[in-house]
Design a protein around this motif. Structure first.
Motif, PDB file in Angstrom:
ATOM      1  N   MET A   1       0.844  -1.173   0.000  1.00  0.00           N
ATOM      2  CA  MET A   1       0.000   0.000   0.000  1.00  0.00           C
ATOM      3  C   MET A   1       0.886   1.231   0.000  1.00  0.00           C
ATOM      4  O   MET A   1       1.825   1.334   0.783  1.00  0.00           O
ATOM      5  CB  MET A   1      -0.888  -0.034   1.229  1.00  0.00           C
ATOM      6  N   GLY A   2       0.586   2.151  -0.869  1.00  0.00           N
ATOM      7  CA  GLY A   2       1.417   3.325  -1.035  1.00  0.00           C
ATOM      8  C   GLY A   2       1.090   4.427  -0.049  1.00  0.00           C
ATOM      9  O   GLY A   2       0.121   4.375   0.704  1.00  0.00           O
ATOM     10  N   LYS A   3       1.927   5.418  -0.087  1.00  0.00           N
ATOM     11  CA  LYS A   3       1.769   6.590   0.756  1.00  0.00           C
ATOM     12  C   LYS A   3       0.625   7.458   0.217  1.00  0.00           C
ATOM     13  O   LYS A   3       0.502   7.641  -0.992  1.00  0.00           O
ATOM     14  CB  LYS A   3       3.086   7.352   0.724  1.00  0.00           C
ATOM     15  N   PRO A   4      -0.241   7.990   1.085  1.00  0.00           N
ATOM     16  CA  PRO A   4      -1.354   8.808   0.592  1.00  0.00           C
ATOM     17  C   PRO A   4      -0.835  10.113  -0.032  1.00  0.00           C
ATOM     18  O   PRO A   4       0.171  10.664   0.398  1.00  0.00           O
ATOM     19  CB  PRO A   4      -2.183   9.082   1.830  1.00  0.00           C
ATOM     20  N   ARG A   5      -1.543  10.564  -1.058  1.00  0.00           N
ATOM     21  CA  ARG A   5      -1.129  11.790  -1.725  1.00  0.00           C
ATOM     22  C   ARG A   5      -1.364  12.994  -0.826  1.00  0.00           C
ATOM     23  O   ARG A   5      -2.258  13.007   0.016  1.00  0.00           O
ATOM     24  CB  ARG A   5      -1.882  11.944  -3.030  1.00  0.00           C
ATOM     25  N   ARG A   6      -0.546  13.999  -1.025  1.00  0.00           N
ATOM     26  CA  ARG A   6      -0.582  15.209  -0.202  1.00  0.00           C
ATOM     27  C   ARG A   6      -1.958  15.876  -0.248  1.00  0.00           C
ATOM     28  O   ARG A   6      -2.461  16.356   0.768  1.00  0.00           O
ATOM     29  CB  ARG A   6       0.500  16.170  -0.659  1.00  0.00           C
ATOM     30  N   ALA A   7      -2.591  15.915  -1.402  1.00  0.00           N
ATOM     31  CA  ALA A   7      -3.899  16.561  -1.528  1.00  0.00           C
ATOM     32  C   ALA A   7      -4.948  15.839  -0.691  1.00  0.00           C
ATOM     33  O   ALA A   7      -5.798  16.471  -0.058  1.00  0.00           O
ATOM     34  CB  ALA A   7      -4.330  16.594  -2.987  1.00  0.00           C
ATOM     35  N   ALA A   8      -4.890  14.513  -0.650  1.00  0.00           N
ATOM     36  CA  ALA A   8      -5.853  13.749   0.147  1.00  0.00           C
ATOM     37  C   ALA A   8      -5.645  13.993   1.637  1.00  0.00           C
ATOM     38  O   ALA A   8      -6.612  14.114   2.398  1.00  0.00           O
ATOM     39  CB  ALA A   8      -5.727  12.264  -0.162  1.00  0.00           C
ATOM     40  N   VAL A   9      -4.396  14.080   2.046  1.00  0.00           N
ATOM     41  CA  VAL A   9      -4.088  14.336   3.454  1.00  0.00           C
ATOM     42  C   VAL A   9      -4.572  15.718   3.862  1.00  0.00           C
ATOM     43  O   VAL A   9      -5.206  15.894   4.913  1.00  0.00           O
ATOM     44  CB  VAL A   9      -2.573  14.188   3.722  1.00  0.00           C
ATOM     45  N   LEU A  10      -4.302  16.723   3.032  1.00  0.00           N
ATOM     46  CA  LEU A  10      -4.727  18.087   3.352  1.00  0.00           C
ATOM     47  C   LEU A  10      -6.247  18.226   3.350  1.00  0.00           C
ATOM     48  O   LEU A  10      -6.810  18.935   4.185  1.00  0.00           O
ATOM     49  CB  LEU A  10      -4.105  19.071   2.366  1.00  0.00           C
ATOM     50  N   ASN A  61      -4.927   5.931   7.147  1.00  0.00           N
ATOM     51  CA  ASN A  61      -3.541   6.240   6.785  1.00  0.00           C
ATOM     52  C   ASN A  61      -3.310   7.716   6.482  1.00  0.00           C
ATOM     53  O   ASN A  61      -2.320   8.064   5.850  1.00  0.00           O
ATOM     54  CB  ASN A  61      -3.079   5.403   5.585  1.00  0.00           C
ATOM     55  N   THR A  62      -4.221   8.601   6.888  1.00  0.00           N
ATOM     56  CA  THR A  62      -4.016  10.027   6.667  1.00  0.00           C
ATOM     57  C   THR A  62      -4.043  10.810   7.975  1.00  0.00           C
ATOM     58  O   THR A  62      -3.168  11.631   8.213  1.00  0.00           O
ATOM     59  CB  THR A  62      -5.081  10.622   5.725  1.00  0.00           C
ATOM     60  N   ILE A  63      -5.019  10.562   8.823  1.00  0.00           N
ATOM     61  CA  ILE A  63      -5.156  11.273  10.095  1.00  0.00           C
ATOM     62  C   ILE A  63      -4.918  10.291  11.232  1.00  0.00           C
ATOM     63  O   ILE A  63      -5.507   9.211  11.258  1.00  0.00           O
ATOM     64  CB  ILE A  63      -6.565  11.898  10.247  1.00  0.00           C
ATOM     65  N   PHE A  64      -4.065  10.676  12.179  1.00  0.00           N
ATOM     66  CA  PHE A  64      -3.760   9.831  13.318  1.00  0.00           C
ATOM     67  C   PHE A  64      -4.875   9.950  14.356  1.00  0.00           C
ATOM     68  O   PHE A  64      -5.249  11.056  14.747  1.00  0.00           O
ATOM     69  CB  PHE A  64      -2.416  10.252  13.924  1.00  0.00           C
ATOM     70  N   VAL A  65      -5.405   8.823  14.781  1.00  0.00           N
ATOM     71  CA  VAL A  65      -6.453   8.789  15.804  1.00  0.00           C
ATOM     72  C   VAL A  65      -5.819   8.236  17.073  1.00  0.00           C
ATOM     73  O   VAL A  65      -5.309   7.120  17.071  1.00  0.00           O
ATOM     74  CB  VAL A  65      -7.633   7.894  15.369  1.00  0.00           C
ATOM     75  N   ARG A  66      -5.846   9.001  18.141  1.00  0.00           N
ATOM     76  CA  ARG A  66      -5.184   8.543  19.358  1.00  0.00           C
ATOM     77  C   ARG A  66      -6.193   8.194  20.449  1.00  0.00           C
ATOM     78  O   ARG A  66      -7.328   8.672  20.447  1.00  0.00           O
ATOM     79  CB  ARG A  66      -4.213   9.583  19.867  1.00  0.00           C
TER      80      ARG A  66
END
Length: 137
Positions: A1-10, A61-66
């Protein structure tokens, strides 16, 4: 599984900073109790019950849930889901700007903010020296 794209993360980060104006009847703010794995989380609902919930795919895989954090959950198809799996609903948003979310009228009253001063009790011996013999005289 690849790294999420910057636009999706933002885009996911931007969506999670602003709280909605109002919630539907099946949406609640919940507290994360523990991560179960594979995007499943055990959450504490406002009524005190716990539920296993699935993280929405756009946040994976974009936002960390703690643990101890807050999320917005949707239990729309809880009865139907329980027939086929242990998952009761879906996490549809992650609370990142907690201060703004707490100002909303739908924030549960039992999710009070813990401050450092409230955790200490007056009878605590942390940081206090035991009485010495010279103090008695």
């Amino acid at each position: 599984m690849g790294k999420p794209r910057r636009a999706a993360v933002l885009a996911a980060a931007q969506e999670s900073t602003t709280p909605p104006d109002e919630l539907t009847e099946t949406q609640f703010v919940a507290r994360i109790v523990r991560a179960e794995g594979n995007s499943l989380y055990t959450c504490e609902l406002p009524n005190g019950k716990t539920a296993t919930l699935e993280l929405e795919p756009k946040f994976r895989n974009t936002i960390f849930v703690r643990r101890g954090g807050y999320v917005l959950v949707d239990l729309a198809s809880a009865e139907e889901r329980l027939k086929t799996s242990k998952v009761m609903g879906e996490i549809i948003n992650i609370v990142r700007d907690e201060k703004a979310w707490r100002k909303q009228p739908y924030w549960p009253k039992n999710f009070v903010k813990n401050t450092f001063g409230e955790d200490e009790d007056d009878n605590s011996t942390v940081g206090k020296l035991p009485p010495s013999d010279s103090d008695e005289e």
